[in-house]
Design an enzyme around this catalytic site. Structure first.
Site, PDB file in Angstrom:
ATOM      1  N   CYS A 216       0.888  -1.180   0.000  1.00 34.81           N
ATOM      2  CA  CYS A 216       0.000   0.000   0.000  1.00 34.81           C
ATOM      3  C   CYS A 216       0.916   1.218   0.000  1.00 34.81           C
ATOM      4  O   CYS A 216       1.116   1.861   1.031  1.00 34.81           O
ATOM      5  CB  CYS A 216      -0.922  -0.008   1.218  1.00 34.81           C
ATOM      6  SG  CYS A 216      -1.988  -1.468   1.320  1.00 34.81           S
ATOM      7  N   ALA A 217       1.477   1.526  -1.174  1.00 33.12           N
ATOM      8  CA  ALA A 217       2.679   2.354  -1.232  1.00 33.12           C
ATOM      9  C   ALA A 217       2.447   3.854  -1.098  1.00 33.12           C
ATOM     10  O   ALA A 217       3.313   4.564  -0.591  1.00 33.12           O
ATOM     11  CB  ALA A 217       3.429   2.081  -2.531  1.00 33.12           C
ATOM     12  N   PRO A 219       1.732   7.573   0.025  1.00 31.32           N
ATOM     13  CA  PRO A 219       2.263   8.509  -0.974  1.00 31.32           C
ATOM     14  C   PRO A 219       3.715   8.279  -1.379  1.00 31.32           C
ATOM     15  O   PRO A 219       4.272   9.071  -2.125  1.00 31.32           O
ATOM     16  CB  PRO A 219       2.109   9.861  -0.272  1.00 31.32           C
ATOM     17  CG  PRO A 219       2.287   9.545   1.169  1.00 31.32           C
ATOM     18  CD  PRO A 219       1.653   8.191   1.370  1.00 31.32           C
ATOM     19  N   GLY A 220       4.361   7.232  -0.868  1.00 31.67           N
ATOM     20  CA  GLY A 220       5.670   6.863  -1.393  1.00 31.67           C
ATOM     21  C   GLY A 220       6.865   7.075  -0.495  1.00 31.67           C
ATOM     22  O   GLY A 220       7.982   6.727  -0.873  1.00 31.67           O
ATOM     23  N   LYS A 222       7.790   5.589   2.338  1.00 33.99           N
ATOM     24  CA  LYS A 222       8.420   4.338   2.766  1.00 33.99           C
ATOM     25  C   LYS A 222       9.001   3.584   1.575  1.00 33.99           C
ATOM     26  O   LYS A 222      10.026   2.911   1.695  1.00 33.99           O
ATOM     27  CB  LYS A 222       7.409   3.482   3.531  1.00 33.99           C
ATOM     28  CG  LYS A 222       6.914   4.123   4.823  1.00 33.99           C
ATOM     29  CD  LYS A 222       5.934   3.211   5.549  1.00 33.99           C
ATOM     30  CE  LYS A 222       5.386   3.878   6.810  1.00 33.99           C
ATOM     31  NZ  LYS A 222       4.525   5.054   6.500  1.00 33.99           N
ATOM     32  N   ASP A 238      -0.522   0.227  -5.257  1.00 29.96           N
ATOM     33  CA  ASP A 238      -1.554   1.013  -4.607  1.00 29.96           C
ATOM     34  C   ASP A 238      -2.809   0.894  -5.458  1.00 29.96           C
ATOM     35  O   ASP A 238      -2.712   0.885  -6.691  1.00 29.96           O
ATOM     36  CB  ASP A 238      -1.161   2.487  -4.452  1.00 29.96           C
ATOM     37  CG  ASP A 238      -1.990   3.172  -3.374  1.00 29.96           C
ATOM     38  OD1 ASP A 238      -1.552   3.167  -2.205  1.00 29.96           O
ATOM     39  OD2 ASP A 238      -3.079   3.692  -3.691  1.00 29.96           O
ATOM     40  N   ASP A 264      -5.385  -3.756  -6.255  1.00 33.25           N
ATOM     41  CA  ASP A 264      -5.812  -4.031  -4.889  1.00 33.25           C
ATOM     42  C   ASP A 264      -4.921  -5.134  -4.348  1.00 33.25           C
ATOM     43  O   ASP A 264      -4.990  -6.283  -4.810  1.00 33.25           O
ATOM     44  CB  ASP A 264      -7.287  -4.458  -4.892  1.00 33.25           C
ATOM     45  CG  ASP A 264      -7.836  -4.702  -3.493  1.00 33.25           C
ATOM     46  OD1 ASP A 264      -7.030  -4.822  -2.535  1.00 33.25           O
ATOM     47  OD2 ASP A 264      -9.069  -4.795  -3.343  1.00 33.25           O
ATOM     48  N   ASP A 283       1.724  -1.389   4.929  1.00 34.29           N
ATOM     49  CA  ASP A 283       1.393  -0.152   5.641  1.00 34.29           C
ATOM     50  C   ASP A 283      -0.116   0.035   5.459  1.00 34.29           C
ATOM     51  O   ASP A 283      -0.569   0.706   4.535  1.00 34.29           O
ATOM     52  CB  ASP A 283       2.184   1.013   5.053  1.00 34.29           C
ATOM     53  CG  ASP A 283       2.017   2.294   5.846  1.00 34.29           C
ATOM     54  OD1 ASP A 283       1.437   2.233   6.954  1.00 34.29           O
ATOM     55  OD2 ASP A 283       2.439   3.353   5.363  1.00 34.29           O
ATOM     56  N   CYS A 336      -0.626   3.845  11.204  1.00 32.05           N
ATOM     57  CA  CYS A 336      -0.406   5.090  11.947  1.00 32.05           C
ATOM     58  C   CYS A 336      -1.609   5.331  12.861  1.00 32.05           C
ATOM     59  O   CYS A 336      -2.093   6.455  13.001  1.00 32.05           O
ATOM     60  CB  CYS A 336      -0.162   6.269  11.012  1.00 32.05           C
ATOM     61  SG  CYS A 336      -1.461   6.556   9.790  1.00 32.05           S
TER      62      CYS A 336
END
Length: 387
Positions: A216-217, A219-220, A222, A238, A264, A283, A336
């Site tokens: 689940c990349a 906004p990038g 990580k 994503d 997905d 994530d 988070c």
């Protein structure tokens, strides 16, 4: 200008952090609530009250400027009302502020109740961290510049940064500054990324030649960090093609190249070629209750039902990705959030369902609370698949 932008940001973020108590204050000052079509006036009054409570400008100037804004909203009929309410606040502010008892410390009642139940001792500190402006965390791009040299460049600009023991690339500035003044910003020498978020790549610890998936990349941040730590065979997914553009931009700015795909992650039949991954970063989508200090609108947008939906989506992703991991491989589950049902309870339930999964100890895993070591609230669990 930059100064105007900073003032607007301070006003908007500050008002969002205090939105619920300010609304309670406005209710005491108004005879009746706003009509739905006048929600813009509701927020105008909230901004004005916040500035009167915390700003540095003379009160008369604050009142005059916000009253004049009714003209910009094309609602001149509200001019007298806004003026009267603000002047009444100034006359009675001592009594009004003292009477403003906020048991939930600026949080919606449902969220305050969840946090009190989960963290009875830490709840006041969590609330205080959520209500405070965060510091600016940076991640030095070690593919471009030496972290020690970069820290010296910051010092030469009068920006003193603190580091952490577990990463030479993680630097913390006590307050936000325009990123454009940071040395080498346009050249991709540094990225903005909270210290807790930077832990992910260090926990997963990519090794040379490993096939790694960031599931689940967007906004990038990580993804780019994994690349910077040497992940040369890196796939990033994503389900939003639009959000995937942000991943591409983050990588291009820092010189990274990975394989990007809009899909997905839970539906592996639509994107997986059958070759196992050595490591997977999940994530997971979550309620974001660990990053309220950076996104104060979360406390207003999230509802109780969102927790249930997030837990279901996280379970779906865990179940969908586990078969893609090779025996002996590792999956890092991250959120988070600070809500136990999204974190520890989710992982305990997964381990009960999968006899081939066990938790791997790592000093950076577990639950971190907002404000702890000046970082955001994050949860990490490192899972290994039996060989």
């Amino acid at each position: 200008t930059g100064a105007d932008r900073a003032t607007v940001q301070w006003l908007v973020l500050g008002t969002l952090r205090e939105y619920l108590p300010v609304q309670a204050l406005a209710a005491k000052l108004l005879r009746k609530d706003w009509r739905e079509e006048d929600s813009d006036l509701r927020f105008l009054l909230s901004l004005a009250l916040f500035e009167l409570r915390h700003g540095q400008r003379p009160a008369f100037a604050v009142v005059n400027d916000w009253v004049a804004m009714t003209e910009a909203l094309k609602k001149p009929w509200a001019r007298g009302l806004i003026n009267a309410v603000l002047r009444r606040y100034l006359r009675e502010r001592g009594v009004l502020d003292m009477a403003l008892v906020d048991r939930d410390l600026g949080h919606p009642a449902w969220l305050a109740a969840r946090l009190r139940a989960a963290y009875p001792q830490d709840w006041p500190a969590i609330a205080a961290a959520n209500n405070a402006a965060p510091p600016l965390w940076l991640r030095v791009n070690t593919q471009r510049v030496d972290p020690g040299d970069y820290r010296q460049l910051l010092a030469e600009q009068g920006l003193e940064a603190k580091g952490v023991a577990w990463s030479e690339a993680a630097l913390c500035l006590p307050a936000s500054v325009p990123v454009t003044i940071l040395p080498g910003w346009d050249a991709g020498w540094v990225a903005v990324q909270d210290g807790a978020a930077q832990m992910a790549a260090h926990i997963l610890a990519p090794q040379e030649g490993e096939r790694i998936l960031d599931a689940c990349a967007a906004p990038g941040g990580k993804t780019a960090h994994l690349w910077a730590l040497g992940a040369t065979r890196l796939d990033a997914l994503d389900r939003s093609a639009e959000r995937l553009k942000r991943v591409r931009e983050a990588l291009e700015r820092q010189g990274g190249t990975v394989h990007l795909q809009a899909a997905d992650a839970a539906e592996s039949a639509t994107w997986w070629n059958g070759e196992f991954y050595d490591a997977i970063l999940l994530d997971a989508p979550c309620t974001g209750t660990g990053v309220i200090r950076r996104h104060p609108d979360i406390r207003l947008r999230r509802q109780m039902d969102d927790v249930t939906a997030a837990v279901a989506q996280q379970m779906r992703l865990l179940e969908g990705l586990w078969p893609c991991l090779r025996p002996g491989g590792r999956l890092l589950y991250a959120t988070c959030s600070v809500l136990p049902e999204e974190n520890e309870e989710q992982i305990i339930a997964f381990l009960q369902r999968h006899s081939d999964a066990h938790r791997s100890a790592h000093p950076l895993t577990g639950q971190r609370l907002p404000g702890q070591d000046a970082m955001d609230g994050f949860y990490y669990a490192l899972l290994e698949k039996a060989a």
